[in-house]
Design an enzyme around this catalytic site. Structure first.
Site, PDB file in Angstrom:
ATOM      1  N   ASP A 428      -9.962 -18.461  43.142  1.00  0.00           N
ATOM      2  CA  ASP A 428     -11.554 -18.277  42.436  1.00  0.00           C
ATOM      3  C   ASP A 428     -12.474 -19.118  43.039  1.00  0.00           C
ATOM      4  O   ASP A 428     -12.032 -20.623  43.200  1.00  0.00           O
ATOM      5  CB  ASP A 428     -11.851 -19.059  40.792  1.00  0.00           C
ATOM      6  CG  ASP A 428     -12.770 -18.073  40.068  1.00  0.00           C
ATOM      7  OD1 ASP A 428     -12.816 -16.839  40.135  1.00  0.00           O
ATOM      8  OD2 ASP A 428     -13.469 -19.410  39.978  1.00  0.00           O
ATOM      9  N   GLU A 471     -15.888 -13.051  42.290  1.00  0.00           N
ATOM     10  CA  GLU A 471     -16.353 -14.370  42.822  1.00  0.00           C
ATOM     11  C   GLU A 471     -13.936 -14.239  43.037  1.00  0.00           C
ATOM     12  O   GLU A 471     -14.167 -15.772  43.424  1.00  0.00           O
ATOM     13  CB  GLU A 471     -16.378 -15.484  43.087  1.00  0.00           C
ATOM     14  CG  GLU A 471     -16.039 -16.068  41.778  1.00  0.00           C
ATOM     15  CD  GLU A 471     -16.875 -15.791  40.617  1.00  0.00           C
ATOM     16  OE1 GLU A 471     -16.822 -16.637  39.484  1.00  0.00           O
ATOM     17  OE2 GLU A 471     -17.461 -14.884  40.231  1.00  0.00           O
TER      18      GLU A 471
END
Length: 547
Positions: A428, A471
């Site tokens: 992440d 993301e």
């Protein structure tokens, strides 16, 4: 693929079907004949065994009865075991019955007082089984060797030990007390002759039969060559026959005197090969007949097929001439077989029609083929684009969430079947919302594209990377052994991103959570949950971490 002509097909089918039918009938009839022959031979053996057992039992009862009656003679009951009348009675019995080798009387201590031909007189037989059993009651014993007695018998070879069976009965005085034993030894050959006479009476109708005498333990007493061996045969109590070990065997209990413990059986057996030979000869004859009949059927079918196939072959030849644009093609329009004549007429008419339109069809086909080729190429390209869209993320170019789920299921099933472990990395981007808010979504998209490239460049060819969402990226590592452990690979990815320069941003970091496949997992969601927990800990530890 090699193709055969019509005549070959018809010939093979006719011959094959006839051969199959006749062979099936031959095997079936042979099987029935074999079973019936086996049943008949088994019953014949059973009857022979019953006859031999009955005759032997009758003879044993008679001998036992003779010994019993002699022991009950009045002059024996008076207690004078040396009375000459006793010897005379025994001599008369042994003269009348050649099977007796010895007969005598003993007192209660086992001393022989009188015996035919004076054999063993004055000697003690106290340890002999027949004497000990005779004190208790009537006795008929199993065969045994008596080397000393055999040497004393006149006219017998001294180097050949004989076998005897014993009969005994107690001698009682007037008060009912046992004062001695009357015993007799009968030649074992007398027993074997009885069995042979009954068993071999049917030798001509049942060749190679063999008669055996078996004791209560199943051990063979006769013939001598098999003595002591264990006979595997049917239970004598069943009074039946069995087939096994290469023999048809029937075994019947000998009806011995009820007052004795003797338990013999007569077994009569015949080799299965001999018993079933007539049935097998019949089956072989039927099989040979089937082969001959199949050859005859094949010849008939060949000439019939030849009559039918010649005009069809001519039609096929003419059709090939038309196909190759060769002149001289002729079709047989008349034939005794209606269907062949109609076929020739139809092909002739069709040929005339096709030749007129051949050029037109060739042109149309050429145009159609070009169109089809063009459409096929376009369809192939479209399918490739659709496949890429279905499995890849449109922004980053790596695999999408749908393809990740399929790959994770595949790895999980392989792990359950083979035990081969794998691991999951959840990656992440740190503070990605701040990047979008500060620099805009276009810059955020460029960051995601660069992150995907950096992750891919840090992995091996066997590893799998997909955009998990937003993301967040997911990496599947099928090989987790040294030196490329999940921790090493994850750290390599983290370092590559940390060291990279992102235009308009500068530095970007990621947090990575690692999960290992566990056999106790009920589904792959458990692995995702563990990796997500590790990612949360990496965030909590200050980001830019591998946990």
């Amino acid at each position: 693929m090699l193709k055969a002509s019509l005549r070959s097909h018809l010939t093979l089918w006719f011959a094959g079907l006839s051969l199959l039918t006749l062979l099936s009938v031959g095997f079936y009839v042979g099987h029935i004949a074999t079973e019936q022959m086996k049943q008949a031979s088994g019953n014949a053996l059973l009857n022979t065994a019953r006859s031999a057992a009955s005759l032997l039992g009758e003879q044993l009862r008679e001998r036992q009865l003779e010994v019993y009656l002699l022991s009950r003679a009045p002059h024996l009951e008076r207690g004078d075991l040396d009375n000459p009348a006793i010897l005379k009675s025994m001599q008369l019995r042994t003269q009348a019955r050649a099977e007796y080798a010895w007969m005598g009387v003993t007192d209660a201590e086992g001393k022989v007082h009188q015996a035919v031909n004076g054999l063993l007189v004055g000697q003690s037989v106290q340890q002999r089984p027949w004497f000990q059993a005779g004190l208790r009651g009537e006795y008929t014993g199993d065969p045994h060797e008596a080397v000393l007695l055999a040497k004393m018998l006149p006219g017998l070879p001294n180097d050949e030990p004989l076998r005897f069976i014993d009969f005994a009965a107690p001698i009682h005085n007037a008060d009912g007390q046992v004062i001695g034993v009357l015993g007799a030894h009968a030649h074992w050959s007398w027993v074997t002759r009885i069995v042979e006479s009954a068993a071999f009476a049917h030798k001509n109708s049942m060749p190679d039969i063999e008669a055996l005498i078996v004791d209560h333990d199943g051990k063979i007493l006769y013939p001598e060559a098999l003595m002591g061996q264990q006979l595997a045969a049917t239970d004598s109590k069943l009074q039946n026959w069995t087939a096994g070990n290469g023999f048809l065997t029937s075994m019947v209990s000998v009806p011995t005197p009820s007052s004795t413990a003797l338990s013999w059986s007569i077994a009569v057996r015949q080799p299965l090969e001999t018993a079933l030979q007539p049935a097998r000869l019949l089956m072989y004859k039927l099989l040979i007949l089937g082969v001959v009949a199949a050859v005859l059927f094949g010849l008939v079918a060949y000439y019939l097929a030849l009559y039918l196939s010649r005009p069809i072959e001519q039609l096929a030849l003419s059709a090939r001439q038309v196909q190759n644009n060769e002149p001289g093609a002729q079709f047989q329009l008349q034939h005794p077989v209606l269907e062949i004549a109609q076929l020739g007429q139809s092909i002739d008419a069709m040929t005339q029609s096709l030749l007129g339109k051949e050029r037109e069809l060739q042109e149309a086909n050429a145009s159609l083929e070009a169109t089809v080729a063009q459409r096929t190429a376009a369809l192939t390209q479209a399918n490739a684009e659709l496949l890429s869209l279905a499995t890849h993320d449109g922004l980053t170019g790596v695999y999408n969430r749908r393809r990740f789920d399929e790959k994770l299921t595949e790895y999980t099933l392989l792990f359950r079947r083979t035990g081969r472990p794998f691991s999951l990395l959840l990656i992440d981007a740190d503070h990605f919302k701040r990047i979008n808010d500060t620099h805009g979504h276009a810059v955020g998209d460029e960051v995601l594209q660069q992150l995907a490239q950096l992750i891919q460049s840090s992995l091996r060819t066997t590893d799998f990377v997909a955009r998990y969402g937003g993301e967040e990226f997911a990496v599947l590592l099928p090989e987790i052994a040294q030196p490329d452990t999940p921790e090493v690979v994850a750290e390599k990815i983290r370092a590559a991103i940390d060291e990279a320069d992102f235009p308009a941003i500068g530095n970007v970091t990621v947090s990575i959570g690692i999960g290992l496949a566990d056999p106790a997992d009920n589904s792959h969601n458990a692995l995702i949950k563990r990796a997500d927990q590790q990612l949360y800990q990496a965030k909590a530890a200050g980001r830019n971490q591998v946990v």
